[in-house]
Structures are given as structure tokens and as C-alpha cells.
Write a protein that holds these residues in place. Structure first.
Motif, PDB file in Angstrom:
ATOM      1  N   ILE A 174      19.203  53.243  81.249  1.00 42.84           N
ATOM      2  CA  ILE A 174      17.948  53.756  81.788  1.00 42.84           C
ATOM      3  C   ILE A 174      16.770  52.996  81.190  1.00 42.84           C
ATOM      4  CG2 ILE A 174      16.480  55.814  81.959  1.00 42.84           C
ATOM      5  CD1 ILE A 174      19.172  57.399  81.285  1.00 42.84           C
ATOM      6  N   ILE A 175      15.839  52.588  82.048  1.00 42.03           N
ATOM      7  CA  ILE A 175      14.534  52.103  81.599  1.00 42.03           C
ATOM      8  C   ILE A 175      13.511  53.140  82.039  1.00 42.03           C
ATOM      9  CG2 ILE A 175      12.806  50.262  81.692  1.00 42.03           C
ATOM     10  CD1 ILE A 175      15.439  49.406  80.414  1.00 42.03           C
ATOM     11  N   TRP A 176      12.832  53.714  81.080  1.00 38.67           N
ATOM     12  CA  TRP A 176      11.887  54.802  81.363  1.00 38.67           C
ATOM     13  C   TRP A 176      10.485  54.393  80.946  1.00 38.67           C
ATOM     14  CZ3 TRP A 176      11.197  59.114  83.978  1.00 38.67           C
ATOM     15  CH2 TRP A 176      10.188  59.995  83.601  1.00 38.67           C
ATOM     16  N   LYS A 177       9.546  54.488  81.875  1.00 39.41           N
ATOM     17  CA  LYS A 177       8.135  54.253  81.588  1.00 39.41           C
ATOM     18  C   LYS A 177       7.393  55.576  81.747  1.00 39.41           C
ATOM     19  CE  LYS A 177       8.359  49.886  80.666  1.00 39.41           C
ATOM     20  NZ  LYS A 177       7.593  48.886  81.385  1.00 39.41           N
ATOM     21  N   ALA A 178       6.863  56.063  80.659  1.00 41.46           N
ATOM     22  CA  ALA A 178       6.234  57.380  80.627  1.00 41.46           C
ATOM     23  C   ALA A 178       4.943  57.393  81.446  1.00 41.46           C
ATOM     24  CB  ALA A 178       5.929  57.773  79.190  1.00 41.46           C
ATOM     25  N   PRO A 179       4.596  58.560  81.984  1.00 39.60           N
ATOM     26  CA  PRO A 179       3.307  58.662  82.674  1.00 39.60           C
ATOM     27  C   PRO A 179       2.159  58.545  81.676  1.00 39.60           C
ATOM     28  CG  PRO A 179       4.272  60.832  82.414  1.00 39.60           C
ATOM     29  CD  PRO A 179       5.309  59.852  81.946  1.00 39.60           C
ATOM     30  N   ARG A 180       1.014  58.118  82.187  1.00 43.91           N
ATOM     31  CA  ARG A 180      -0.197  58.025  81.367  1.00 43.91           C
ATOM     32  C   ARG A 180      -1.257  58.960  81.933  1.00 43.91           C
ATOM     33  NH1 ARG A 180       3.744  54.734  79.386  1.00 43.91           N
ATOM     34  NH2 ARG A 180       2.949  53.339  77.752  1.00 43.91           N
ATOM     35  N   PHE A 181      -1.991  59.578  81.003  1.00 46.98           N
ATOM     36  CA  PHE A 181      -3.031  60.516  81.397  1.00 46.98           C
ATOM     37  C   PHE A 181      -4.356  60.114  80.758  1.00 46.98           C
ATOM     38  CE2 PHE A 181       1.054  62.686  81.386  1.00 46.98           C
ATOM     39  CZ  PHE A 181       1.070  63.285  82.639  1.00 46.98           C
ATOM     40  N   SER A 182      -5.435  60.408  81.431  1.00 54.16           N
ATOM     41  CA  SER A 182      -6.766  60.126  80.900  1.00 54.16           C
ATOM     42  C   SER A 182      -7.115  61.159  79.823  1.00 54.16           C
ATOM     43  CB  SER A 182      -7.802  60.197  82.021  1.00 54.16           C
ATOM     44  OG  SER A 182      -7.959  61.538  82.462  1.00 54.16           O
ATOM     45  N   PRO A 183      -8.143  60.890  79.009  1.00 49.89           N
ATOM     46  CA  PRO A 183      -8.552  61.885  78.005  1.00 49.89           C
ATOM     47  C   PRO A 183      -8.876  63.240  78.625  1.00 49.89           C
ATOM     48  CG  PRO A 183      -9.580  59.775  77.537  1.00 49.89           C
ATOM     49  CD  PRO A 183      -8.907  59.630  78.868  1.00 49.89           C
ATOM     50  N   GLY A 184      -9.303  63.238  79.883  1.00 48.87           N
ATOM     51  CA  GLY A 184      -9.609  64.493  80.555  1.00 48.87           C
ATOM     52  C   GLY A 184      -8.411  65.164  81.188  1.00 48.87           C
ATOM     53  N   GLY A 185      -7.234  64.520  81.088  1.00 48.31           N
ATOM     54  CA  GLY A 185      -6.021  65.125  81.623  1.00 48.31           C
ATOM     55  C   GLY A 185      -5.615  64.633  82.996  1.00 48.31           C
ATOM     56  N   GLY A 186      -6.370  63.735  83.603  1.00 44.55           N
ATOM     57  CA  GLY A 186      -6.014  63.207  84.914  1.00 44.55           C
ATOM     58  C   GLY A 186      -4.883  62.200  84.821  1.00 44.55           C
ATOM     59  N   LEU A 187      -4.120  62.063  85.889  1.00 47.96           N
ATOM     60  CA  LEU A 187      -3.007  61.118  85.911  1.00 47.96           C
ATOM     61  C   LEU A 187      -3.537  59.709  86.119  1.00 47.96           C
ATOM     62  CD1 LEU A 187       0.099  60.729  85.949  1.00 47.96           C
ATOM     63  CD2 LEU A 187      -0.036  60.940  88.443  1.00 47.96           C
ATOM     64  N   VAL A 188      -3.265  58.828  85.171  1.00 41.74           N
ATOM     65  CA  VAL A 188      -3.672  57.426  85.266  1.00 41.74           C
ATOM     66  C   VAL A 188      -2.566  56.607  85.928  1.00 41.74           C
ATOM     67  CG1 VAL A 188      -4.284  55.366  83.939  1.00 41.74           C
ATOM     68  CG2 VAL A 188      -5.183  57.605  83.273  1.00 41.74           C
ATOM     69  N   SER A 189      -1.324  56.827  85.500  1.00 40.40           N
ATOM     70  CA  SER A 189      -0.179  56.149  86.109  1.00 40.40           C
ATOM     71  C   SER A 189       1.031  57.070  86.031  1.00 40.40           C
ATOM     72  CB  SER A 189       0.108  54.805  85.431  1.00 40.40           C
ATOM     73  OG  SER A 189       0.377  54.986  84.062  1.00 40.40           O
ATOM     74  N   PRO A 190       1.824  57.161  87.109  1.00 41.77           N
ATOM     75  CA  PRO A 190       2.975  58.066  87.116  1.00 41.77           C
ATOM     76  C   PRO A 190       4.147  57.507  86.327  1.00 41.77           C
ATOM     77  CG  PRO A 190       2.881  56.833  89.156  1.00 41.77           C
ATOM     78  CD  PRO A 190       1.652  56.449  88.382  1.00 41.77           C
ATOM     79  N   ALA A 191       5.117  58.359  86.065  1.00 38.24           N
ATOM     80  CA  ALA A 191       6.353  57.928  85.416  1.00 38.24           C
ATOM     81  C   ALA A 191       7.158  57.053  86.366  1.00 38.24           C
ATOM     82  CB  ALA A 191       7.169  59.139  84.994  1.00 38.24           C
TER      83      ALA A 191
END
Length: 247
Positions: A174-191
Motif C-alpha cells: 500500500i502507498i498511502w498519501k494522507a489528506p491535508r487540511f487548512s488551519p481552518g479545517g478545510g480540505l486542501v487535498s484528499p487522501a
């Protein structure tokens, strides 16, 4: 007359080399050679974990794991494998992870009489404790395609069914790339996830719509790095040779 012709041909063949060496610097092959930084060396023993991996289970030591509720691992350790005790709880790593390369070997029970569909060899590998890669006996065992082995449960069916017969060891890489969130909690990039099942590509940089849900649509909520979890789902699925590399 033959020898002079051969000498002339050799001189003509060498002309482009000399012209390149003393000609236009833009055509110097060294301009596109990168020497530093030098990639770190990683030993890759046959059948073993890479030298830079964290071994999570070697067939003997379960100290990297705990019950999903905290406390000792409630599964059975025998013959180099860790086997689910139906009716107990799942387990999770004590360490938290984000982006990883993960190797997991698993085996569903050989006895299948009286079991079919989702009731046959059901378990799961959860990335960051929230996103499930399904473990199931999918060898001649029809079920919904986004719930079979190799699926991102209830989200993405596998490209192919690479399942071995029940009772045989299988492997996920498995290669897993975690989701990223902005400081305000918004989704920057999905998993995102890539999975090889028994060496066969079954998830190709799949984008996840959110956390795994049994009922309803997946969605995201901000979170940090989290444990890898193995699910207890009323079936005596076994695990062995688990290692992880942080990316």
C-alpha cells in the motif's frame, strides 16, 4: 585499399564526439547530470522488511500494537501469526502515521462452509484509523464490488480480483498519501491510495471521497496523523509480516 577506407570511416565516426566535446556547451551531457543529493541506500533482503522500515509485527512481538480501546492485544498469537479472536476488539498501532508505504500479509479461514458474502473472512486495514482497505475472502465469493477484497470499502472497487483461495496467505502493498487540511479545517487535498494485491495493481492512485462509512456518503473532517488499525469483524483472519515506511 581496404585498410585506408576503414581508417577514414573511423575518423568520420569520431567527428561528432570531438565536436560535442569542444563545441556548444548547451550540448554537453554533463549539464543534465545530477550528482547530489545522493539517495540513501536501503537494503532489501529477500522476504524481509527494508532496512529503513519499522517492523510492526514479525511473528513474535506485538508490542507495537494495542487494543482499539487501549490495553493488551486481545488476539491469538501462534505459529508466527496474529489471529483475530471473533467477538473481541480490533487492534491499532501505538505509533501514529501519515504518508506511508505499508506491507501486510493476511489469511482468511480455510473452512468456509456456512459462510458467504461479507460473512466470509471479513476484516480490514484502516489507514489513519478512518479509511478502510477491505480484507475479505473474495475467492469465488460474490458480494458487492466495492466491498470485496482490494476495495476501498463502499467507495472504490478493485481494478481486478486478485484473491487466492481461502486458507492461503495473501499480501497487500500500500502507498498511502494522507489528506491535508487548512488551519481552518478545510480540505486542501484528499487522501490517495495505491494498492497491489498479491503483486497485482488493484487501486491506482485512487482519490478517496472521505472516511469510510457503512451507511451514507463519505466525507472529511480535519484530523492529524493516526494509527494503522486492523479490524475485528467476527472472522478468524490471520496477519503476519507487517512493516511500514514513512514517506
Amino acid at each position: 585499399m581496404i585498410k585506408p577506407l576503414l581508417v577514414t570511416a573511423g575518423l568520420l565516426a569520431a567527428i561528432p564526439v570531438f565536436a560535442q566535446a569542444g563545441g556548444d556547451p548547451a550540448r554537453d551531457p554533463a549539464r543534465t547530470e545530477v550528482w547530489k543529493p545522493v539517495p540513501a541506500s536501503v537494503a532489501t533482503p529477500a522476504g524481509g522488511a527494508p532496512s529503513d522500515a519499522t517492523v510492526l509485527f514479525d511473528g513474535k512481538d506485538v508490542s507495537a500494537w494495542e487494543s482499539e480501546q487501549g490495553g493488551p492485544v486481545p488476539w491469538r498469537l501462534a505459529d508466527g501469526a496474529l489471529t483475530v479472536v471473533p467477538g473481541s476488539k480490533g487492534i491499532r498501532t501505538r505509533q501514529r502515521f501519515c504518508d506511508i508505504q505499508l506491507h501486510v500479509e493476511w489469511r482468511t479461514p480455510a473452512a468456509t462452509a456456512g459462510f458467504d458474502g461479507q460473512n466470509r473472512g471479513n476484516s480490514g486495514v484502516f489507514l489513519q484509523d478512518l479509511y478502510e482497505l477491505q480484507v475479505l475472502d473474495s475467492y469465488n465469493n460474490p458480494t458487492y464490488a466495492n466491498g470485496q477484497a482490494g476495495s476501498i470499502y463502499k467507495q472504490a472497487m478493485p481494478l481486478v480480483n486478485a484473491s487466492r483461495a481461502p486458507g492461503q496467505w495473501q499480501a497487500y502493498d500500500i502507498i498511502w498519501k494522507a489528506p491535508r487540511f487548512s488551519p481552518g479545517g478545510g480540505l486542501v487535498s484528499p487522501a490517495r491510495i495505491t494498492v497491489l494485491h498479491n503483486g497485482v495493481l488493484v487501486q491506482d492512485d485512487t482519490v478517496l471521497a472521505g472516511r469510510t462509512e457503512y451507511i451514507g456518503a463519505p466525507s472529511y473532517a480535519p484530523h492529524d496523523c493516526a494509527p494503522i488499525s486492523l479490524q475485528e469483524h467476527d472472522s478468524a483472519v490471520s496477519y503476519r509480516n507487517i512493516w511500514v515506511r514513512e514517506l
